[in-house]
Write a protein that holds these residues in place. Structure first.
Motif, short mmCIF file in Angstrom:
data_model
loop_
_atom_site.label_atom_id
_atom_site.label_comp_id
_atom_site.label_asym_id
_atom_site.label_seq_id
_atom_site.Cartn_x
_atom_site.Cartn_y
_atom_site.Cartn_z
N SER A 1 56.53 16.81 93.00
CA SER A 1 57.96 16.46 92.97
C SER A 1 58.15 14.99 93.27
N ILE A 2 57.35 14.46 94.18
CA ILE A 2 57.46 13.04 94.50
C ILE A 2 57.12 12.21 93.26
N SER A 3 56.03 12.58 92.59
CA SER A 3 55.65 11.85 91.36
C SER A 3 56.78 11.91 90.35
N GLU A 4 57.36 13.09 90.21
CA GLU A 4 58.42 13.27 89.21
C GLU A 4 59.63 12.40 89.55
N GLU A 5 60.03 12.42 90.83
CA GLU A 5 61.18 11.62 91.24
C GLU A 5 60.90 10.13 91.05
N ILE A 6 59.67 9.73 91.38
CA ILE A 6 59.30 8.33 91.22
C ILE A 6 59.42 7.92 89.76
N CYS A 7 58.92 8.77 88.87
CA CYS A 7 58.96 8.42 87.45
C CYS A 7 60.39 8.40 86.93
N ASN A 8 61.20 9.38 87.31
CA ASN A 8 62.60 9.39 86.88
C ASN A 8 63.30 8.11 87.35
N SER A 9 63.06 7.75 88.62
CA SER A 9 63.72 6.56 89.16
C SER A 9 63.19 5.30 88.49
N ALA A 10 61.88 5.24 88.30
CA ALA A 10 61.29 4.03 87.70
C ALA A 10 61.84 3.83 86.29
N ALA A 11 61.99 4.91 85.54
CA ALA A 11 62.49 4.78 84.16
C ALA A 11 63.94 4.30 84.17
N LYS A 12 64.71 4.85 85.11
CA LYS A 12 66.12 4.47 85.20
C LYS A 12 66.25 2.99 85.62
N MET A 13 65.43 2.63 86.61
CA MET A 13 65.43 1.23 87.05
C MET A 13 65.02 0.31 85.91
N GLY B 1 46.52 11.03 83.95
CA GLY B 1 47.50 10.88 82.89
C GLY B 1 48.83 11.55 83.19
N HIS B 2 48.87 12.33 84.28
CA HIS B 2 50.09 13.10 84.58
C HIS B 2 51.31 12.20 84.81
N MET B 3 51.10 11.18 85.62
CA MET B 3 52.19 10.26 85.95
C MET B 3 52.67 9.53 84.68
N ALA B 4 51.73 9.21 83.80
CA ALA B 4 52.10 8.54 82.55
C ALA B 4 52.96 9.46 81.69
N SER B 5 52.60 10.74 81.67
CA SER B 5 53.37 11.67 80.83
C SER B 5 54.77 11.89 81.41
N LEU B 6 54.89 11.88 82.74
CA LEU B 6 56.21 12.02 83.36
C LEU B 6 57.11 10.84 82.99
N LEU B 7 56.51 9.66 82.89
CA LEU B 7 57.29 8.47 82.49
C LEU B 7 57.67 8.57 81.02
N SER B 8 56.73 8.99 80.20
CA SER B 8 56.99 9.13 78.77
C SER B 8 58.15 10.11 78.54
N ARG B 9 58.17 11.17 79.32
CA ARG B 9 59.23 12.18 79.21
C ARG B 9 60.63 11.58 79.37
N ARG C 1 61.54 8.73 78.30
CA ARG C 1 61.84 7.90 77.13
C ARG C 1 62.57 6.60 77.49
N PRO C 2 61.96 5.80 78.37
CA PRO C 2 62.62 4.55 78.77
C PRO C 2 62.72 3.56 77.61
N ASP C 3 63.57 2.54 77.78
CA ASP C 3 63.76 1.53 76.73
C ASP C 3 62.53 0.64 76.52
N CYS C 4 61.76 0.44 77.60
CA CYS C 4 60.61 -0.46 77.49
C CYS C 4 59.32 0.34 77.29
N PRO C 5 58.27 -0.31 76.78
CA PRO C 5 57.00 0.41 76.64
C PRO C 5 56.35 0.71 78.00
N ILE C 6 55.47 1.69 78.01
CA ILE C 6 54.77 2.09 79.24
C ILE C 6 53.29 1.75 79.06
#
Ligand SMILES: Nc1ncnc2c1ncn2[C@@H]1O[C@H](COP(=O)(O)OP(=O)(O)O)[C@@H](O)[C@H]1O
Ligand SMILES: C=C(OP(=O)(O)O)C(=O)O
Ligand SMILES: [K+]
Ligand SMILES: [Mg+2]
Length: 585
Positions: free
Chosen positions: A473-485, A501-509, A511-516
């Motif tokens: 859950s922490i990883s997920e929240e971090i990725c959601n926040s990082a993408a929004k930021m 690769g899990h954290m990368a896939s959470l970020l990909s999910r 769909r942020p404006d910038c590349p990952i």
């Protein structure tokens, strides 16, 4: 190890013109301790030479960074903000199996090479896998390999005697037979792979080849032979799928009881495991059960393989839910009525899905395929599984060098839905213009992605919580926040340091404006990330010290001209669950 969420927060408003800021002291939000299994990555297997090796930041195989030559050139030419987010899968066949042809596809942006086990011999498949491997090793690509099983649905056989197709004309009488033919087939005869075919069909049934590309009426049954009259003429291609319909409904008799994974498929799966393919796609999945079954089989076989390779007592299974480094990802092909009924459970059990519109369009009315596609793409995004939109995207390009306007519109719709990947089938396997077809996918993807980004017209998707543990859950929240930021601060890139690769896939999910930029220590994880939206996977050996990771990455990327001083970056990592915002020094 410290269990803390580190935010390096700028003191001033960061959104000034050049988006530079003076970082203040990091503010640290403490969280409860979570066992992080820091030591477990100490040994990883280097796939290039089959010898186990210890990879650390200090003595990694390269000491450098590995990235696609194509990505590198693209990034230098267009700046990394405009790299392509949608990934591309090419089916390899007679028109694309040569080393130079494969290289041309890799240059053209192929992320995954698919081999369809319906066609070709074992030797041919092995040849393609070897060539893709060689391409990766010699030329620095990270093209992943997907093996697609034949499945046990009903299909026609080969024509024999080197014939590659046959034309059925209106009113002609053809015989569909379950007899085993020794050599060339008699004229107007088609062999059928399913022994129960002649018993299951009835006079009056309608027989659809390839979902209706050619149609026949069943007029007579004589033992193993079924005589049919052609009602819609067209081209018969080897191994084309057959369905039969009675009173307007798909007939699902004993053939519905055929196993999803046939005995031939199991042999192919063993071959895929032995060859170390990255993805196995399962045709005509009906329920989650078969996916779970296959996944535990793969895990057991991979463990055997690991035990064989390691006589030492290295710990090689890296904790990440239940992912192992040798894991082969299982892709569920959604192409039947049953798979739509059980969609959520199937996707949940799988590592990804394919909208296999070819057969899907033979099982549900064609006009229902677009909404089914939209639903499958959405469910996959919510459950964080990569999704491939497949079949007939550029069908006319099998014969012609330019696509139809309608095909371009279809491709752009899949890109707009933000599917992870698009797939070529016949266009790259046996068409006249494999590279041109890939170029169309690439340029349409780039253009549509940029258009939607610039117009900011993407509706935000409500993403449900998917984690099953507090740490996840922490990883997920971090990725959601990082993408929004990243979107709010208009950063240039998100960097993610990820072991599995899990954290990368959470970020990909998100769909942020910038590349990952996804940095991972293993080649197999890097290849697998190549299927996911917006990820630029790099291989880099890194440590648990984020500061040294960042410095190392910055200097390596700067030396290769891939980033510049002043670029604004958000970095997250799955070792030290943290978000940092900074300018490249
Ligand atoms: N390995 C192969 N050898 C020969 N032909 C192939 C091969 N792979 C694909 N093809 C050709 O490309 C066509 C499209 O590929 P695909 O969509 O994967 O298969 P299918 O049409 O059987 O579902 C096939 O119908 C077949 O004619
Ligand atoms: C991708 C598909 O599967 P295959 O090509 O194996 O029939 C499909 O049916 O769309
Ligand atoms: K298949
Ligand atoms: Mg299919």
């Amino acid at each position: 190890m410290a269990q803390a969420l580190h935010f390096t927060i700028p003191t001033s408003t960061p959104l000034n013109r050049n988006r530079k800021f003076q970082p203040s002291k990091p503010s640290i939000i403490s969280l409860p301790r979570i066992p992080m299994l820091k030591k477990q990555i100490s040994a990883v297997y280097s796939e290039t030479d089959s010898t186990p090796r210890v990879l650390t930041a200090e003595n990694g195989t390269t000491g450098g960074i590995e990235v696609d030559t194509v990505t590198e050139v693209e990034m230098k030419e267009n700046g990394f903000r405009s790299t392509r987010r949608t990934k591309l899968v090419c089916t390899i066949g007679p028109m694309s199996c040569g080393f130079e042809q494969l290289e041309a596809l890799a240059v053209g942006g192929m992320n995954v090479a698919r081999i369809n086990m319906c066609h070709g011999t074992r030797e041919w498949h092995r040849g393609v896998i070897d060539k893709v491997r060689r391409l990766n090793e010699e030329k620095g690509y990270a093209v992943a390999i997907m093996m697609d099983t034949e499945g046990s649905e009903i299909h026609m056989g080969d024509f024999g005697a080197g014939a590659t197709s046959a034309k059925a004309e209106d009113g002609e009488i053809w015989t569909f037979s379950v007899r085993a033919f020794e050599s060339a087939l008699p004229e107007y005869t088609i062999s059928v792979n399913y022994d129960g075919f002649a018993e299951d069909v009835k006079v009056g049934d309608e027989l659809l080849v390839d979902g209706g590309m050619v149609r026949f009426d069943v007029i007579e049954k004589i033992g193993p032979d079924v005589k049919c009259r052609c009602t819609d003429p067209g081209l018969l291609l080897p191994r084309a799928n057959l369905t039969f319909w009675r009173d307007g409904s798909l007939v699902r008799e004993r053939n519905a009881m055929l196993p999803t994974i046939s005995s031939k498929d199991w042999l192919d799966i063993d071959f895929g495991i032995a060859e170390g393919v990255d993805f196995i796609a399962i045709s005509f999945v009906k329920s989650a059960e078969v996916i779970n079954h296959l996944k535990s089989y793969i895990a057991a076989r991979s463990r055997d393989r690991q035990a064989l390779l390691f006589s030492f007592s290295f710990v090689i299974s890296v904790y990440a839910g239940n992912i192992f480094l040798f894991d082969i990802a299982v892709i569920a092909k959604i192409e039947s009525v049953d798979s739509l009924k059980n969609l959520e459970e199937i996707i949940l059990a799988s590592d990804g899905a394919m909208v296999a519109r070819g057969d899907l369009g033979a099982q549900i009315p064609l006009e229902q395929v677009p909404s089914a596609q939209q639903r499958i793409v959405e469910v996959c995004r919510k459950l964080n599984k990569p999704v491939i939109v497949a079949s007939q995207l550029l069908e006319s390009m099998i014969e012609y060098p330019t696509p139809t306007r309608a095909e371009v519109a279809d491709v752009s719709e899949a890109v707009r839905q933000r599917a992870d990947a698009l797939m070529l089938s016949g266009e790259s396997a046996m068409g006249q213009f494999p590279e041109k077809a890939l170029t169309v996918l690439r340029s349409v993807s780039l253009r549509i992605e940029r258009w939607w980004r610039e117009e900011k017209r993407h509706e935000a998707m409500e993403l449900p919580d998917i984690s099953s543990s507090f740490s996840d859950s922490i990883s997920e929240e971090i990725c959601n926040s990082a993408a929004k930021m990243a979107n709010n601060l208009e950063v240039d890139a998100i960097f993610v340091y990820t072991k599995t690769g899990h954290m990368a896939s959470l970020l990909s999910r998100c769909r942020p404006d910038c590349p990952i930029f996804a940095f991972t220590a293993t080649t197999s994880v890097r290849r697998r990330l190549n299927l996911q939206w917006g990820l630029i996977p790099f291989r880099l050996s890194f440590s648990d010290d984020m500061e040294s990771n960042l410095n190392k990455t910055f200097s390596l990327l700067k030396a290769r001209g891939m980033i510049q001083s002043g670029d604004l970056v958000i970095a997250v990592s799955d070792m030290l669950q943290s978000i940092q915002v900074m300018n490249v020094p």
